[in-house]
Design a protein around this motif. Structure first.
Motif, PDB file in Angstrom:
ATOM      1  N   PHE A 108       5.734  17.317  -0.497  1.00 53.97           N
ATOM      2  CA  PHE A 108       5.711  16.441   0.673  1.00 53.97           C
ATOM      3  C   PHE A 108       5.021  15.153  -0.286  1.00 53.97           C
ATOM      4  CE2 PHE A 108       3.427  12.910   2.557  1.00 53.97           C
ATOM      5  CZ  PHE A 108       3.708  13.356   3.968  1.00 53.97           C
ATOM      6  N   TRP A 109       4.456  15.299  -1.441  1.00 52.23           N
ATOM      7  CA  TRP A 109       4.277  13.934  -1.959  1.00 52.23           C
ATOM      8  C   TRP A 109       5.823  13.766  -2.830  1.00 52.23           C
ATOM      9  CZ3 TRP A 109       1.561  10.905   0.167  1.00 52.23           C
ATOM     10  CH2 TRP A 109       0.692  11.335   0.918  1.00 52.23           C
ATOM     11  N   PHE A 144       8.273  12.389  -0.233  1.00 51.77           N
ATOM     12  CA  PHE A 144       7.558  10.981   0.209  1.00 51.77           C
ATOM     13  C   PHE A 144       7.836   9.944  -1.217  1.00 51.77           C
ATOM     14  CE2 PHE A 144       4.727   8.086   0.046  1.00 51.77           C
ATOM     15  CZ  PHE A 144       5.020   7.200   1.671  1.00 51.77           C
ATOM     16  N   TYR A 203      10.252   6.708  -0.296  1.00 51.71           N
ATOM     17  CA  TYR A 203      10.375   6.024  -0.596  1.00 51.71           C
ATOM     18  C   TYR A 203      11.164   4.712  -1.539  1.00 51.71           C
ATOM     19  CZ  TYR A 203       7.210   1.791  -1.024  1.00 51.71           C
ATOM     20  OH  TYR A 203       6.796   0.275  -1.338  1.00 51.71           O
ATOM     21  N   PRO A 258       6.805   3.473   3.485  1.00 51.39           N
ATOM     22  CA  PRO A 258       6.332   4.030   3.775  1.00 51.39           C
ATOM     23  C   PRO A 258       6.502   5.369   5.256  1.00 51.39           C
ATOM     24  CG  PRO A 258       5.460   2.570   3.611  1.00 51.39           C
ATOM     25  CD  PRO A 258       6.709   1.977   3.480  1.00 51.39           C
ATOM     26  N   ALA A 292      10.266   7.407   4.615  1.00 48.21           N
ATOM     27  CA  ALA A 292       9.736   8.107   3.381  1.00 48.21           C
ATOM     28  C   ALA A 292       8.934   9.703   4.035  1.00 48.21           C
ATOM     29  CB  ALA A 292       8.936   7.571   1.819  1.00 48.21           C
ATOM     30  N   ALA A 293       7.659   9.488   5.155  1.00 49.95           N
ATOM     31  CA  ALA A 293       7.409  10.298   5.387  1.00 49.95           C
ATOM     32  C   ALA A 293       8.073  10.887   6.922  1.00 49.95           C
ATOM     33  CB  ALA A 293       5.274   9.429   6.042  1.00 49.95           C
ATOM     34  N   GLN A 347      11.643  11.287   6.031  1.00 49.28           N
ATOM     35  CA  GLN A 347      12.352  11.752   5.302  1.00 49.28           C
ATOM     36  C   GLN A 347      11.552  13.681   4.660  1.00 49.28           C
ATOM     37  OE1 GLN A 347      15.482   9.706   2.987  1.00 49.28           O
ATOM     38  NE2 GLN A 347      14.897  10.899   1.637  1.00 49.28           N
ATOM     39  N   ALA A 348      10.803  13.301   4.404  1.00 50.48           N
ATOM     40  CA  ALA A 348      10.039  13.758   3.623  1.00 50.48           C
ATOM     41  C   ALA A 348       9.470  15.170   4.471  1.00 50.48           C
ATOM     42  CB  ALA A 348       8.578  13.803   3.238  1.00 50.48           C
TER      43      ALA A 348
END
Length: 180
Positions: free
Chosen positions: A92-93, A96, A100, A162, A165-166, A168-169
């Motif tokens: 995830f990160w 993310f 981002y 953000p 990005a979240a 998309q993740a």
């Protein structure tokens, strides 16, 4: 460990994908606004929208929200997620951060290409909403200080990027789960 397959970010791919996403977004936004600036009414400063002799119609507002959601953002989210997975970015990160960076590139290119170069320098008269000609909100200083800079330096980096990005993740993790 860094360098293990699936345990890294592909920085070159992240930047190139971000630039590709920015090019698609800016091209389509510019074409829509050049075709009919009223279709992008929601993107204009509030002072211009408020002073327009004819408010946005329901059809114009609907087009904008459908276009921005399904015609612009959803395809870019899907592209960013699939490309990150193809570049072997997982977790995830990392997904993310990839998202981002990509959405910040879309944001910066939107500011530089659309708001500064195209709308203020190159084809300013083509982006004027009919009936608002000569409005002080179109001046470079007013456009930048009351609209473009707050949007692109505060709203997008702190809220929109953000969020995208979240999403998309999450989409990337969902696709990763389906493809296993």
């Amino acid at each position: 460990r860094i360098g293990q397959k699936g345990r890294r970010m592909n920085w070159a791919r992240t930047f190139l994908d971000g630039l590709a996403m920015a090019a698609c977004f800016n091209l389509f936004a510019a074409l829509v606004a050049l075709y009919n600036p009223r279709l992008m009414f929601a993107c204009y400063p509030a002072a211009i929208v408020k002073d327009a002799p004819e408010p946005p119609t329901r059809a114009e507002s609907r087009f904008y929200w459908l276009w921005s959601g399904f015609g612009a953002l959803l395809p870019l989210l899907l592209y960013g997620a699939v490309s990150a997975l193809e570049g072997e970015t997982t977790g995830f990160w990392r997904l993310f951060l990839t998202g981002y960076v990509q959405w910040m590139l879309v944001n910066v290119c939107d500011l530089v290409f659309l708001d500064v170069w195209l709308m203020q320098k190159k084809a300013k008269s083509r982006f004027v909403i009919p009936g608002t000609e000569g409005h002080p909100g179109y001046s470079f200083r007013a456009w930048m200080t009351r609209y473009a800079l707050p949007e692109h330096l505060l709203q997008c980096p702190l809220i929109l990027c953000p969020l995208m990005a979240a999403l998309q993740a999450g989409l990337g993790l969902g696709l990763q789960g389906i493809l296993r």
